[in-house]
Design an enzyme around this catalytic site. Structure first.
Site, PDB file in Angstrom:
ATOM      1  N   LYS A  21     -20.962 -28.107  15.700  1.00  0.00           N
ATOM      2  CA  LYS A  21     -19.833 -28.998  15.958  1.00  0.00           C
ATOM      3  C   LYS A  21     -18.491 -28.322  15.692  1.00  0.00           C
ATOM      4  O   LYS A  21     -17.443 -28.951  15.849  1.00  0.00           O
ATOM      5  CB  LYS A  21     -19.965 -30.269  15.110  1.00  0.00           C
ATOM      6  CG  LYS A  21     -21.186 -31.125  15.477  1.00  0.00           C
ATOM      7  CD  LYS A  21     -21.238 -32.384  14.640  1.00  0.00           C
ATOM      8  CE  LYS A  21     -22.560 -33.133  14.793  1.00  0.00           C
ATOM      9  NZ  LYS A  21     -22.708 -33.763  16.108  1.00  0.00           N
ATOM     10  N   HIS A  31     -23.731 -42.339  10.054  1.00  0.00           N
ATOM     11  CA  HIS A  31     -24.710 -41.757  10.974  1.00  0.00           C
ATOM     12  C   HIS A  31     -26.092 -41.867  10.335  1.00  0.00           C
ATOM     13  O   HIS A  31     -26.225 -41.888   9.119  1.00  0.00           O
ATOM     14  CB  HIS A  31     -24.330 -40.296  11.213  1.00  0.00           C
ATOM     15  CG  HIS A  31     -25.084 -39.608  12.291  1.00  0.00           C
ATOM     16  ND1 HIS A  31     -26.368 -39.129  12.110  1.00  0.00           N
ATOM     17  CD2 HIS A  31     -24.744 -39.280  13.562  1.00  0.00           C
ATOM     18  CE1 HIS A  31     -26.776 -38.540  13.219  1.00  0.00           C
ATOM     19  NE2 HIS A  31     -25.810 -38.620  14.119  1.00  0.00           N
ATOM     20  N   ASP A  43     -19.948 -36.539   4.294  1.00  0.00           N
ATOM     21  CA  ASP A  43     -20.511 -36.037   5.544  1.00  0.00           C
ATOM     22  C   ASP A  43     -19.357 -35.507   6.386  1.00  0.00           C
ATOM     23  O   ASP A  43     -18.568 -36.281   6.935  1.00  0.00           O
ATOM     24  CB  ASP A  43     -21.249 -37.172   6.258  1.00  0.00           C
ATOM     25  CG  ASP A  43     -21.751 -36.793   7.648  1.00  0.00           C
ATOM     26  OD1 ASP A  43     -21.447 -35.683   8.130  1.00  0.00           O
ATOM     27  OD2 ASP A  43     -22.441 -37.628   8.271  1.00  0.00           O
ATOM     28  N   GLN A  45     -18.024 -34.337  11.492  1.00  0.00           N
ATOM     29  CA  GLN A  45     -16.974 -34.537  12.493  1.00  0.00           C
ATOM     30  C   GLN A  45     -15.607 -34.039  12.044  1.00  0.00           C
ATOM     31  O   GLN A  45     -14.649 -34.099  12.811  1.00  0.00           O
ATOM     32  CB  GLN A  45     -16.880 -36.028  12.842  1.00  0.00           C
ATOM     33  CG  GLN A  45     -18.123 -36.610  13.478  1.00  0.00           C
ATOM     34  CD  GLN A  45     -18.454 -35.971  14.811  1.00  0.00           C
ATOM     35  OE1 GLN A  45     -17.567 -35.499  15.535  1.00  0.00           O
ATOM     36  NE2 GLN A  45     -19.729 -35.943  15.147  1.00  0.00           N
ATOM     37  N   CYS A 105     -26.485 -42.732  17.149  1.00  0.00           N
ATOM     38  CA  CYS A 105     -27.169 -42.599  15.857  1.00  0.00           C
ATOM     39  C   CYS A 105     -26.494 -43.436  14.773  1.00  0.00           C
ATOM     40  O   CYS A 105     -26.444 -43.039  13.601  1.00  0.00           O
ATOM     41  CB  CYS A 105     -27.260 -41.136  15.424  1.00  0.00           C
ATOM     42  SG  CYS A 105     -28.350 -40.146  16.466  1.00  0.00           S
TER      43      CYS A 105
END
Length: 422
Positions: free
Chosen positions: A240, A136, A214, A217, A378
């Protein structure tokens, strides 16, 4: 540094009533363009249950004041709530201590902070940062800025042509002692690829590199154990994982946090200030200048409680089953190309319908009440690698149902006929 005891999710003896859980989300009980809403855009932002909304409302109605600096009762309550959320996050991610949890606005700010305060002070010209090709922009642009400023070399770990996985032969070649940071997404927001982050972090340690995962998600979709993962940093966003916007943060291994200077200056992050000198608090408060998002932390706490009440293992199983069903239904349609792995994947499906522009498809299905996302998500460099300007994306969460997948398939079928592709 104080330690915490992790909360253990208890196995469920009875089947989960997913319909009852869905009823906790008032936003889903509406019509869009005359059709019941199908919300398949949780990779961009999940919805919030009423339990989170009510927790934030109670905070504003009963407990709001600025934290840490006051000695009156409301300030004490707000401080207890804010720091309680930090302890809860430490339990949620199984960090060794709540002092290893830093609150930020979310994943983007977390990565910027780490790139600036850790890499920006530890790396030197010619050092390398190894980044995957599926990142991303929030895990790419901060490193590009650092490279421009310091002469750091960015090295890209390629993906296989179809985007189904990372190229491990290339990793063996690229991971050298010159690499000081290895950073990767846990679950790709565009491809649904689930990267083996424990192995990646282990390999990074072998060459003396720091690892950053990261987790935007993954944090709300599966059980996360940062100690078992072996990462040095793990970032997350509250919005999220059923929490509010504007709150998130990161886990940082204590030895890394302790060696980092402040990211911003201001109130709260100081120990003592004079006109010509200043000393700083220990982590995590060293990195939280100014008035924090107290209500956001309260909402984040409530969201983590909510997810654990369901069971994160159960959520992962639900997501996997629903995603497999959607993958199979889409695969049966002529003219549809799905990007990413055919097997295990995160709750994300990126696809294209023949030569139909992704945004045109998303706009059309919205008229049938189906909320997808279209564009580059993104991940513009990744899209260029795949040879497309963008894709349509359906992303799922535990409040979604197979019947909604059927609605999406029906809407896409109508689009095929409309655009002359079926």
């Amino acid at each position: 540094m104080s330690s915490v005891t992790a909360t253990v999710e208890q196995p469920r003896s009875a089947a989960i009533d997913w319909d009852a859980i869905r009823s906790d989300f008032p936003v889903l009980d509406q019509e869009i363009n005359g059709h019941p809403l199908v919300y398949f855009d949780s990779a961009a932002s999940s919805q919030r249950p009423r339990q989170v909304i009510e927790a934030i409302q109670r905070y504003y109605q009963e407990d709001h004041a600025n934290v840490h600096r006051g000695i009156h009762e409301l300030s004490n309550r707000a401080t207890v709530a804010y720091e309680g959320a930090r302890v809860r996050a430490a339990e949620f991610f199984n960090s060794h201590s709540s002092d290893e949890i830093v609150f930020t606005r979310g994943t983007t700010e977390s990565i910027n902070l780490i790139a600036s305060a850790w890499a920006g002070t530890k790396l030197r010209e010619g050092d390398q940062v190894l980044i995957t090709e599926m990142e991303h922009h929030s895990n790419l642009v901060p490193w590009q800025l650092l490279s421009e400023r310091m002469g750091i070399e960015l090295v890209f770990w390629p993906i296989h042509e179809g985007g189904e996985s990372l190229d491990w032969e290339a990793f063996d070649r690229l991971l050298t002692p010159k690499v000081k940071v290895v950073t990767c997404v846990h679950i790709s927001n565009s491809l649904g690829v689930i990267n083996p982050v424990q192995e990646i972090c282990r390999r990074a340690r072998e060459v003396g590199a720091v690892s950053l995962v990261d987790g935007a998600q993954s944090a709300g979709h599966r059980r996360i154990d940062v100690q078992a993962m072996g990462c040095d940093f793990y970032t997350f966003s509250g919005h999220k994982l059923c929490g509010p916007t504007g709150i998130g943060g990161f886990y940082g291994r204590w030895e890394c946090l302790e060696a980092m200077p402040p990211y911003q200056g201001g109130g709260e992050m100081i120990e003592e200030v004079g006109y010509t000198q200043v000393s700083y608090k220990a982590p995590p408060h060293r990195f939280e200048a100014g008035t924090p998002h107290m209500a956001g932390a309260v909402g984040l706490h409530a969201a983590m409680d909510y997810l654990d009440a369901i069971g994160r293992d159960q959520i992962a199983e639900h997501d996997a089953e629903l995603t497999r069903y959607a993958y199979d239904r889409l695969s049966d349609m002529e003219g549809v190309k799905i990007y990413g792995p055919a097997g295990e994947r995160g709750a994300v499906l990126s696809f294209l319908l023949d030569d139909v522009n992704a945004n045109d498809l998303v706009e059309y299905v919205d008229k049938r009440g189906v909320a997808l996302r279209g564009g580059h998500h993104c991940t513009q460099p990744l899209m260029k690698k795949l040879g497309v300007p963008g894709t349509a994306r359906a992303s799922f969460y535990f409040y979604n149902r197979k019947e909604e997948v059927d609605r999406m398939i029906e809407a896409i079928g109508r689009a095929r006929r409309l655009f002359g592709s079926g």
